[in-house]
Design a protein around this motif. Structure first.
Motif, PDB file in Angstrom:
ATOM      1  N   TYR A  16       4.744   3.961 -16.225  1.00  0.00           N
ATOM      2  CA  TYR A  16       4.394   3.541 -14.855  1.00  0.00           C
ATOM      3  C   TYR A  16       5.635   3.362 -13.978  1.00  0.00           C
ATOM      4  N   LYS A  17       6.723   2.841 -14.576  1.00  0.00           N
ATOM      5  CA  LYS A  17       7.963   2.654 -13.809  1.00  0.00           C
ATOM      6  C   LYS A  17       8.373   3.967 -13.144  1.00  0.00           C
ATOM      7  N   ALA A  18       8.396   5.032 -13.945  1.00  0.00           N
ATOM      8  CA  ALA A  18       8.815   6.350 -13.451  1.00  0.00           C
ATOM      9  C   ALA A  18       7.775   6.931 -12.493  1.00  0.00           C
ATOM     10  N   ALA A  19       6.505   6.755 -12.840  1.00  0.00           N
ATOM     11  CA  ALA A  19       5.426   7.304 -11.998  1.00  0.00           C
ATOM     12  C   ALA A  19       5.433   6.636 -10.622  1.00  0.00           C
ATOM     13  N   LEU A  20       5.610   5.318 -10.619  1.00  0.00           N
ATOM     14  CA  LEU A  20       5.632   4.581  -9.350  1.00  0.00           C
ATOM     15  C   LEU A  20       6.800   5.035  -8.480  1.00  0.00           C
ATOM     16  N   MET A  21       7.951   5.202  -9.098  1.00  0.00           N
ATOM     17  CA  MET A  21       9.115   5.632  -8.317  1.00  0.00           C
ATOM     18  C   MET A  21       8.910   7.042  -7.760  1.00  0.00           C
ATOM     19  N   LEU A  22       8.374   7.950  -8.573  1.00  0.00           N
ATOM     20  CA  LEU A  22       8.081   9.310  -8.095  1.00  0.00           C
ATOM     21  C   LEU A  22       7.145   9.250  -6.889  1.00  0.00           C
TER      22      LEU A  22
END
Lengths: 212, 212
Positions: A16-22
């Motif tokens: 989620y960390k990466a998905a949210l930033m994307l």
């Protein structure tokens, strides 16, 4: 095909960390579902060709594979110039909170939530251990957010996306995040960023099929 | 007074990472013993004036305080130009292994060794949990060091100092590091670096006084 492909699944706070930033960077990205619950990340194939650490998330950018959410977010900051730092001191502050998160927040709340809600182990000595340590970490965060709007400086950064991730799976953690008022206000602050989405609205694989 | 003061104690693998790097860089440094076992890091005073995260190590450099071993080592690379990276890809590889260490190697072996050897809890569901997860992480490292002399590239870096730290407390972990042959060879490789010292020869506080 989208420019960025994120190997992930809805239940993974680290993904989620990466998905949210994307998403918040407005990247041209798409998720690629990983069948974690049937052991995909433990296969020889996955470890050889995708990630030797046997984890999600993994970012594929034009064939370049990046693993560990902190590394992926660092890379995305280079590409988009958002949610990073303005100088070396800030960069180290972001690293400080990101490490703290990986070791003591996501690193403990992740397995705790897994046991309580996904593996359904019931309350054990292990959940008690993880619960106690998670709450110590949350108390440290709650003190930090008393007077600090974000983890580092006046704007949201990678450190916030790292720290917040598992806390949005409320109702699945087995404790009340509301008991930490400054953490709660900070979570609302991140939630109000334009484009914010819940993990289950950002990545595939929810709800889980019934256990066999 | 020495230029660098490291708040630490001999039993802390996280402190050892920073202490080892200071020593191998030839820094003018001195350790400042923290009375962790009598609760110094849990006091209001320590959390207000030294480290809000309530942890060791903390580096004091001309009054500037840095916490988290990864942050301290990053700072020391800036100062000494040793054990870091040559480009952005390598910097991210170092970050990748450092995060993996903090979450899954030191982050689990640290508490496991604490329970087994210092708190002497005996074997419990919690030690069993930590033991299993630690060994999964060691197996991943063992595969990585089959063909890789160091964690990243051909030279020792911050990532190696992070990953190796608790593994030198052999005899205190409750499992045999020798069961991981490539890890064992890699530990010997780091041990042969000029100036290498064991944690107990680098930081004060060993042996512990008898428990009251």
């Amino acid at each position: 095909m989208a420019e960025y492909v994120l190997h992930c699944m809805a239940q993974s706070g680290h993904s989620y960390k990466a998905a949210l930033m994307l998403e918040l960077c407005g990247a041209d990205w798409t998720p690629k579902w990983v069948d974690f619950f049937n052991g995909e990340t433990r296969t020889e194939e996955y470890r050889k060709t995708v990630n030797e650490m046997g984890e999600v998330p993994v970012l594929n950018h034009n064939g370049k594979l990046l693993t560990q959410s902190a590394v992926i977010m660092d890379y995305l900051f280079e590409k988009f110039g958002k949610f990073g730092w303005e100088n070396e001191d800030q960069r180290r502050e972001v690293l400080r909170w990101t490490i703290f998160d990986n070791q003591k927040v996501s690193g403990l709340i992740g397995p705790l939530r897994f046991m309580r809600t996904l593996a359904k182990t019931g309350e054990t000595e292990v959940t008690k251990f993880l619960d106690g340590r998670s709450k110590s970490a949350l108390a440290i965060m709650d003190k930090h957010f008393d007077g600090n709007a974000f983890a580092v400086g006046a704007k949201p950064t990678i450190a916030d996306f790292s720290l917040c991730s598992y806390l949005y799976y409320d109702g699945e953690l087995g404790f009340d995040v509301g008991a930490y008022p400054n953490v709660t206000t900070w979570l609302a602050r991140i939630k109000s960023l334009p484009g914010w989405k819940h993990p289950y609205d950002l990545m595939p694989g929810h709800p889980l099929p019934d256990a066999k």
